[in-house]
Design a protein around this motif. Structure first.
Motif, mmCIF file in Angstrom:
data_model
loop_
_atom_site.group_PDB
_atom_site.id
_atom_site.type_symbol
_atom_site.label_atom_id
_atom_site.label_comp_id
_atom_site.label_asym_id
_atom_site.label_seq_id
_atom_site.Cartn_x
_atom_site.Cartn_y
_atom_site.Cartn_z
ATOM 1 N N GLY A 1 27.228 38.589 44.020
ATOM 2 C CA GLY A 1 28.194 38.842 42.949
ATOM 3 C C GLY A 1 29.085 40.022 43.263
ATOM 4 O O GLY A 1 30.298 40.002 43.019
ATOM 5 N N TRP A 2 28.476 41.079 43.809
ATOM 6 C CA TRP A 2 29.244 42.260 44.167
ATOM 7 C C TRP A 2 30.291 41.932 45.223
ATOM 8 O O TRP A 2 31.432 42.383 45.142
ATOM 9 C CB TRP A 2 28.308 43.354 44.687
ATOM 10 N N LEU A 3 29.903 41.140 46.228
ATOM 11 C CA LEU A 3 30.796 40.825 47.337
ATOM 12 C C LEU A 3 32.068 40.129 46.863
ATOM 13 O O LEU A 3 33.176 40.536 47.212
ATOM 14 C CB LEU A 3 30.071 39.962 48.369
ATOM 15 N N SER A 4 31.913 39.088 46.049
ATOM 16 C CA SER A 4 33.114 38.390 45.575
ATOM 17 C C SER A 4 33.933 39.282 44.643
ATOM 18 O O SER A 4 35.172 39.284 44.704
ATOM 19 C CB SER A 4 32.748 37.068 44.897
ATOM 20 N N SER A 5 33.266 40.072 43.804
ATOM 21 C CA SER A 5 33.997 40.990 42.908
ATOM 22 C C SER A 5 34.776 42.025 43.704
ATOM 23 O O SER A 5 35.905 42.379 43.358
ATOM 24 C CB SER A 5 33.028 41.696 41.962
ATOM 25 N N ARG A 6 34.174 42.506 44.778
ATOM 26 C CA ARG A 6 34.844 43.483 45.641
ATOM 27 C C ARG A 6 36.102 42.881 46.274
ATOM 28 O O ARG A 6 37.153 43.511 46.340
ATOM 29 C CB ARG A 6 33.866 43.943 46.727
ATOM 30 N N MET A 7 35.981 41.627 46.749
ATOM 31 C CA MET A 7 37.142 40.956 47.340
ATOM 32 C C MET A 7 38.245 40.766 46.307
ATOM 33 O O MET A 7 39.428 40.943 46.611
ATOM 34 C CB MET A 7 36.729 39.612 47.920
ATOM 35 N N ILE A 8 37.874 40.415 45.087
ATOM 36 C CA ILE A 8 38.857 40.221 44.015
ATOM 37 C C ILE A 8 39.554 41.544 43.711
ATOM 38 O O ILE A 8 40.781 41.592 43.558
ATOM 39 C CB ILE A 8 38.181 39.626 42.759
ATOM 40 N N SER A 9 38.773 42.628 43.642
ATOM 41 C CA SER A 9 39.372 43.936 43.332
ATOM 42 C C SER A 9 40.300 44.417 44.444
ATOM 43 O O SER A 9 41.169 45.249 44.213
ATOM 44 C CB SER A 9 38.283 44.981 43.072
ATOM 45 N N ARG A 10 40.132 43.864 45.640
ATOM 46 C CA ARG A 10 41.013 44.230 46.769
ATOM 47 C C ARG A 10 42.209 43.288 46.908
ATOM 48 O O ARG A 10 42.899 43.311 47.908
ATOM 49 C CB ARG A 10 40.220 44.265 48.059
ATOM 50 N N GLY A 11 42.392 42.398 45.927
ATOM 51 C CA GLY A 11 43.594 41.593 45.905
ATOM 52 C C GLY A 11 43.449 40.131 46.265
ATOM 53 O O GLY A 11 44.431 39.384 46.221
ATOM 54 N N ARG A 12 42.265 39.676 46.633
ATOM 55 C CA ARG A 12 42.078 38.249 46.926
ATOM 56 C C ARG A 12 42.070 37.469 45.627
ATOM 57 O O ARG A 12 41.664 37.967 44.581
ATOM 58 C CB ARG A 12 40.756 38.014 47.651
ATOM 59 N N SER A 13 42.480 36.228 45.723
ATOM 60 C CA SER A 13 42.416 35.381 44.526
ATOM 61 C C SER A 13 40.961 35.110 44.187
ATOM 62 O O SER A 13 40.072 35.211 45.058
ATOM 63 C CB SER A 13 43.154 34.054 44.763
ATOM 64 N N VAL A 14 40.698 34.756 42.952
ATOM 65 C CA VAL A 14 39.327 34.500 42.499
ATOM 66 C C VAL A 14 38.687 33.402 43.334
ATOM 67 O O VAL A 14 37.565 33.561 43.845
ATOM 68 C CB VAL A 14 39.312 34.128 40.999
#
Length: 196
Positions: free
Chosen positions: A73-86
């Motif tokens: 969960g953290w990994l995908s949230s981190r990617m989202i916070s760095r600008g990747r689409s959901v």
């Protein structure tokens, strides 16, 4: 407060996204069921681990699996916070988890007890990271009034996959006496599910 009418589950089932999520869980969850139900038998037959001394290995595996759930969960949230689409972030996190399951194949070669527990723990953690992202994906794709139906349908397909896989495991063990094919299938099912 105005309540929204629920979407009938049959309408949810007809959606392409539901079919994909159900197929993904049908393919991937059986490995988790294998780890849950067949692991004590495997540890006994391969390493002589009995019910009297299985506690520490199982606790280790499931504690590390818990960490995988949080990390996924953290990994995908981190990617989202760095600008990747959901969707991109969820799929990337799921791919990393799928790749982390593949080394479990080595366990079939009896690499040593501690190596086996480490690789099984990695696969269990990767599954939990995977499933955390699958559930998050369901909440990303479906409106709130359809999420329960979509989750229920995907869980039904996961259980169905687990039932079929358990029969396959029993048949393979009866015919070959080896866990090799089972660990190969288990190791690659997540990659196959990710491709779906």
């Amino acid at each position: 407060v105005e309540t929204e009418e629920k979407i009938p589950w049959l309408s949810v089932l007809r959606q392409r996204e539901t079919i994909v999520i159900c197929l993904v869980r049908f393919l991937s969850d059986p490995t988790w069921w294998f780890l849950l139900f067949w692991l004590p038998k495997f540890l006994y037959s391969s390493y002589g681990i009995t019910l009297e001394n299985i506690g520490a290995p199982m606790i280790t595996i499931y504690l590390i699996a818990d960490l995988g759930s949080v990390a996924g969960g953290w990994l995908s949230s981190r990617m989202i916070s760095r600008g990747r689409s959901v969707y991109s972030a969820r799929k990337a996190a799921m791919l990393i988890c799928a790749i982390c399951v593949v080394p479990v194949i080595i366990v079939s070669q009896n690499p040593g007890f501690y190596v086996a527990i480490t690789l099984i723990s990695l696969a269990a953690a990767a599954h939990m990271g995977w499933i955390a992202n699958v559930y998050a994906l369901i909440s990303d794709i479906f409106p709130q009034r359809a999420m329960g139906s979509a989750t229920g349908l995907s869980t039904m397909s996961a259980v169905l996959g687990g039932l079929i896989y358990s029969s396959v495991i029993g048949y393979v063990l009866e015919m070959t006496g080896s866990y090799l094919l089972i660990f190969i299938m288990s190791g690659f099912m997540y990659v196959l599910a990710w491709l779906v």
